[in-house]
Design an enzyme around this catalytic site. Structure first.
Site, PDB file in Angstrom:
ATOM      1  N   GLY A  50       0.802  -1.219   0.000  1.00  0.00           N
ATOM      2  CA  GLY A  50       0.000   0.000   0.000  1.00  0.00           C
ATOM      3  C   GLY A  50       0.834   1.269   0.000  1.00  0.00           C
ATOM      4  CB  CYS A  51       4.226   2.111   0.971  1.00  0.00           C
ATOM      5  SG  CYS A  51       3.862   2.489   2.678  1.00  0.00           S
TER       6      CYS A  51
END
Length: 139
Positions: A50-51
Site C-alpha cells: 500500500g506504500c
C-alpha cells in the site's frame, strides 16, 4: 513514556514551524534518525503493502514490548515511518493496538500529505498494529 506523551511532544515540535515546507524539512531530518532495519530484513515479506515507495518494517518482541525498525527509499516516507516508530516502538502490544494516534491529524498530515502518501501512512499504521496483535496472540 506513554504513547500519548510522545504524541504531544511531536505536536509541539511541529507547531514550532510556520509553513508546510518547514514541516517537510523537519520530517526529512527525522528520517535521518530512523532506527534502520538490518539488511537481512530488507525482504519482500517485510515490505509494507500500500506504500508507493518501498518501506521495509521489521518488528521484534522483547521483554513484553514490540521494537520496530524500518527503512525506505523515499526521504519523506522515511521521516513518516521514523515518527511512527518513535510513537509505537518499545510499547506493549495492547498499548500499540489501542493507540488512537491523534497526532497524525493534529500536525496536519491528513490535510497536507498527497493521497498516495496518506495511503502509505495508513498502511504503515495498519502493519504496526497487526504486528502487535500477532505478538499478543503468541504471547
Amino acid at each position: 513514556m506513554s504513547i500519548e506523551k510522545i504524541e504531544a511532544e511531536i505536536v509541539e515540535e511541529f507547531d514550532m514551524f510556520e509553513d508546510w515546507m518547514e514541516k517537510y524539512e523537519y520530517l526529512i531530518e527525522l528520517g535521518k534518525s530512523l532506527p534502520l532495519i538490518e539488511e537481512q530484513y530488507k525482504t519482500e515479506d517485510k515490505l509494507i503493502k500500500g506504500c508507493q515507495s518501498q518501506v521495509w518494517l521489521h518488528s521484534e518482541f522483547k521483554d513484553g514490548k514490540v521494537i520496530f525498525t524500518a527503512d525506505s527509499d523515499a526521504i519523506i516516507t522515511k521521516g513518516m515511518v521514523a515518527l511512527m516508530i518513535r510513537v509505537l516502538s518499545k510499547h506493549t502490544p495492547d498499548e500499540i493496538m489501542n493507540a488512537k494516534l491523534a497526532f497524525v491529524e493534529k500536525i496536519g498530515f491528513t490535510k497536507h500529505l498527497s493521497p498516495t502518501r496518506s495511503n502509505g501512512l495508513v498502511s504503515m499504521i495498519k502493519q504496526m498494529k497487526l504486528d502487535a496483535i500477532a505478538y499478543k496472540v503468541k504471547g
